[in-house]
Enzyme design. Structure first.
Site, PDB file in Angstrom:
ATOM      1  CB  CYS A 291      -0.908  -0.009   1.225  1.00 45.67           C
ATOM      2  SG  CYS A 291      -1.871   1.498   1.399  1.00 45.67           S
TER       3      CYS A 291
ATOM      4  CB  CYS B 139      -2.337   5.134   6.541  1.00 44.43           C
ATOM      5  SG  CYS B 139      -3.587   4.148   7.308  1.00 44.43           S
TER       6      CYS B 139
ATOM      7  CB  CYS C 110      -0.838  -1.595   8.001  1.00 46.54           C
ATOM      8  SG  CYS C 110      -2.393  -2.055   7.228  1.00 46.54           S
TER       9      CYS C 110
ATOM     10  CB  CYS D 199      -8.086   0.795   2.859  1.00 43.01           C
ATOM     11  SG  CYS D 199      -7.405  -0.241   4.149  1.00 43.01           S
TER      12      CYS D 199
ATOM     13  CD  GLN E 205     -14.916 -10.591  17.129  1.00 42.48           C
ATOM     14  OE1 GLN E 205     -13.859 -10.135  16.695  1.00 42.48           O
ATOM     15  NE2 GLN E 205     -15.132 -10.782  18.414  1.00 42.48           N
TER      16      GLN E 205
ATOM     17  CE1 TYR F 162     -13.564  -7.728  31.562  1.00 47.43           C
ATOM     18  CE2 TYR F 162     -13.199 -10.074  31.922  1.00 47.43           C
ATOM     19  CZ  TYR F 162     -13.013  -8.768  32.307  1.00 47.43           C
ATOM     20  OH  TYR F 162     -12.265  -8.493  33.409  1.00 47.43           O
TER      21      TYR F 162
ATOM     22  CD  GLU G 275     -20.279  -6.093  27.199  1.00 43.97           C
ATOM     23  OE1 GLU G 275     -19.374  -6.893  26.941  1.00 43.97           O
ATOM     24  OE2 GLU G 275     -20.099  -4.855  27.281  1.00 43.97           O
TER      25      GLU G 275
ATOM     26  CG  ASP H 111     -12.811 -11.775  24.220  1.00 45.53           C
ATOM     27  OD1 ASP H 111     -11.693 -11.222  24.166  1.00 45.53           O
ATOM     28  OD2 ASP H 111     -13.563 -11.848  23.237  1.00 45.53           O
TER      29      ASP H 111
ATOM     30  CB  CYS I 189      -6.901  -8.313  21.736  1.00 43.49           C
ATOM     31  SG  CYS I 189      -7.447  -7.165  23.003  1.00 43.49           S
TER      32      CYS I 189
HETATM   33  N1  SAH Z   1     -16.333 -11.665  23.680  1.00 49.02           N
HETATM   34  C1  SAH Z   1     -16.835 -10.690  22.761  1.00 49.02           C
HETATM   35  C2  SAH Z   1     -16.236  -9.276  22.882  1.00 49.02           C
HETATM   36  C3  SAH Z   1     -15.190  -9.016  23.873  1.00 49.02           C
HETATM   37  S1  SAH Z   1     -14.591  -7.359  23.830  1.00 49.02           S
HETATM   38  C4  SAH Z   1     -16.678 -11.165  21.334  1.00 49.02           C
HETATM   39  O1  SAH Z   1     -15.972 -12.124  21.062  1.00 49.02           O
HETATM   40  O2  SAH Z   1     -17.274 -10.554  20.455  1.00 49.02           O
HETATM   41  C5  SAH Z   1     -14.587  -7.003  25.556  1.00 49.02           C
HETATM   42  C6  SAH Z   1     -15.949  -6.655  26.102  1.00 49.02           C
HETATM   43  O3  SAH Z   1     -15.821  -6.490  27.516  1.00 49.02           O
HETATM   44  C7  SAH Z   1     -16.521  -5.345  25.602  1.00 49.02           C
HETATM   45  O4  SAH Z   1     -17.793  -5.603  25.052  1.00 49.02           O
HETATM   46  C8  SAH Z   1     -16.625  -4.449  26.847  1.00 49.02           C
HETATM   47  O5  SAH Z   1     -17.771  -3.643  26.841  1.00 49.02           O
HETATM   48  C9  SAH Z   1     -16.704  -5.470  27.953  1.00 49.02           C
HETATM   49  N2  SAH Z   1     -16.248  -5.063  29.289  1.00 49.02           N
HETATM   50  C10 SAH Z   1     -15.261  -4.211  29.602  1.00 49.02           C
HETATM   51  N3  SAH Z   1     -15.064  -4.182  30.936  1.00 49.02           N
HETATM   52  C11 SAH Z   1     -15.946  -5.057  31.475  1.00 49.02           C
HETATM   53  C12 SAH Z   1     -16.218  -5.476  32.813  1.00 49.02           C
HETATM   54  N4  SAH Z   1     -15.524  -4.983  33.825  1.00 49.02           N
HETATM   55  N5  SAH Z   1     -17.182  -6.395  32.994  1.00 49.02           N
HETATM   56  C13 SAH Z   1     -17.881  -6.902  31.951  1.00 49.02           C
HETATM   57  N6  SAH Z   1     -17.665  -6.537  30.667  1.00 49.02           N
HETATM   58  C14 SAH Z   1     -16.718  -5.623  30.437  1.00 49.02           C
END
Ligand code: SAH
Length: 487
Positions: free
Chosen positions: A106, A112, A115, A193, A317, A346, A367, A415, A442
């Site tokens: 790119c 940018c 990346c 992009c 996603q 999460y 969540e 997560d 992540c």
């Molecule tokens: N597991 C989901 C997304 C995870 S992203 C998937 O695979 O699509 C992380 C998420 O955690 C977000 O949606 C965010 O709003 C939430 N989050 C952040 N802090 C948190 C907490 N203390 N308790 C519960 N959820 C939380």
């Protein structure tokens, strides 16, 4: 400009900005014993890629971050900043070039900032991401023998992003859309992009042309004139249909019917035209009000067997192809038989919990964001998962409460955001004693730190599966399985 494509900088003609120009300073070779100051030139051997995609080497045992340098390269660099434990330096010349170096496909790569690794071949990117995970566990958990599985990459690591959110601006008498250069309000015009799905580029470019024809101008912060702030496009992987949202600073959209007519005629893949109003000065992209101007209210999408129906603002996603691979690793780690209570902490819009629901007795998701929980419930209904429940709250508050009440999940999935799990949650997980803990992360650094705590509270690290969710960037996602020692 950082020198990512390997062209040597012309140091003779162009002194570097800043007070300390490098002219006349000696070039230090590694271990020469002199104290290094900003402005000096040093020779560094690059050992690895850092979390932001920069090359990392060592100079007199101090880490040196050189943007644009690759592992195995010997580079001449200009010291920008020295701190007690590290320094940053700018690449001047590559003395020994890595065979993994390539010309970034790119042309906007350097400007940018979206990346970080396009100057590296894809197989080398994948190796570098595995190294990032190894390095994090060495540093933060003192684990040298890591049960790391080979990273799952993409066959075609381009055109994978299903959503584009581009700011509108006016440059050289033209309507442009792009991203702000990192750390500034300067808009970099991105009209094609290569990591975005091609349909998103096509729709954005045509919409820009139609807006120009109709004299609907981009909003300009400086003058507070104009209309369109942001153009958001999202494509359905299965259907190829595009959901288009125009975000305006004004409560109205001029020439609305002509606009709709032209978009429908020229862009048959557009299934929704939505209008969102953001008249605030906050950095938030979306305002509160979204209206469907034409077409479907929601975009239908699928992940494996799961069905989703996405409103313009709903989270989904960004790389569906790799998400399926990640969730399959989660499913393998959870090893469900149909009898288990699974907690998905999460949970966002509930995708992981719903992925597991067909093999579980019961799924409970936690969540923080109420809208995401509403989406999770809707997704559960769409996929026919009647054993999944989603609850609004803090994972670190709800799980301890449940554990105190005697709830004992068999499998816990976490997560968390980049900052990792809250300590109170790690404590509650230890007290809940699930047979399996699946940690989706992540950020390898917080993953490793949290794993160290979990290893001290009776868990064993079984395996880590990295998945390349964002090729060409330095991000790496991991699915980690921890099991109870006494299991
Ligand atoms: N597991 C989901 C997304 C995870 S992203 C998937 O695979 O699509 C992380 C998420 O955690 C977000 O949606 C965010 O709003 C939430 N989050 C952040 N802090 C948190 C907490 N203390 N308790 C519960 N959820 C939380």
């Amino acid at each position: 400009m950082n020198n990512r494509n390997g062209k040597p900088f012309n140091t003779a003609k162009k002194p570097y900005p800043g007070k300390n120009t490098s002219a006349g300073r000696p070039v230090h070779a590694a271990g020469s014993g002199e104290d290094v100051k900003s402005g000096d030139r040093i020779i560094v051997t690059i050992k690895r890629i850092g979390i932001n995609g920069e090359g990392v080497g060592y100079y007199k045992k101090k880490a040196v971050f050189v943007d644009g340098a690759l592992p195995g390269e010997v580079v001449k660099a200009h010291v920008l900043k020295t701190e007690t434990s590290y320094m940053t330096a700018k690449l001047i010349e590559i003395e020994k070039r890595s065979p993994d170096r390539q010309k970034p496909p790119c042309s906007l790569f350097e400007e940018c900032g979206g990346c970080q690794l396009q100057h590296m071949t894809y197989p080398a990117q994948l190796r570098a991401k595995e190294e990032l995970v190894r390095e994090a566990f060495q540093r933060y958990a003192r684990i040298t023998e890591l049960p790391l599985r080979p990273i799952i990459g993409m066959e075609n690591p381009w055109g994978y992003r299903n959503k584009a959110q581009l700011q509108a601006g006016w440059q050289r008498e033209q309507f442009v859309t792009g991203l702000y250069a990192s750390g500034s309000r300067r808009l970099v015009d991105i009209s094609g992009c290569p990591i975005q799905h091609p349909a998103l580029n096509e729709v954005t470019n045509k919409v820009k042309a139609i807006l120009t024809e109709l004299n609907i101008m981009p909003y300009q912060e400086r003058t507070r004139k104009g209309t369109v702030r942001t153009i958001v496009t999202r494509v359905g992987k299965q259907s190829g249909q595009v959901q288009l949202t125009l975000i305006t600073a004004t409560p109205w959209l001029p020439s609305q019917s002509k606009l709709i007519e032209r978009i429908r005629k020229q862009l048959p893949m557009v299934a929704t035209i939505a209008h969102n109003v953001n008249d605030t000065d906050t950095p938030l992209v979306f305002g509160d009000e979204t209206r469907i101007l034409w077409g479907d209210e929601r975009l239908d999408e699928q992940l494996g067997e799961l069905r989703f129906s996405l409103s313009p603002r709903a989270f989904f996603q960004l790389n569906p192809e790799q998400t399926v691979k990640l969730y399959d690793a989660v499913r393998e780690a959870a090893a469900l038989s149909g009898k288990e209570l699974v907690v998905d902490a999460y949970c966002g819009t509930g995708t992981i919990g719903l992925w597991l629901a067909p093999q579980a007795r019961e799924v409970r998701g936690i969540e923080l964001i109420p809208e995401a929980v509403e989406d999770a419930r809707r997704n559960a209904r769409l996929s026919g998962a009647n054993n999944a429940e989603f609850i609004v709250g803090h994972a670190e508050k709800l799980l301890p409460e449940w554990v105190n009440r005697g709830v004992r999940p068999d499998v816990i999935v976490v997560d968390p955001p980049r900052t990792g799990c809250d300590r109170a949650l790690l404590g509650a997980i230890a007290a809940a004693r699930p047979a399996r803990l699946v940690y989706v992360s992540c950020n390898p650094s917080t993953l490793a730190k949290d794993c160290q705590v979990l290893l001290q509270s009776g868990f064993r690290l079984e395996w880590i599966q990295p998945v390349d969710m964002f090729p060409q960037t330095s991000h790496v996602e991991c699915c980690t399985l921890l099991v109870r020692e006494d299991n």
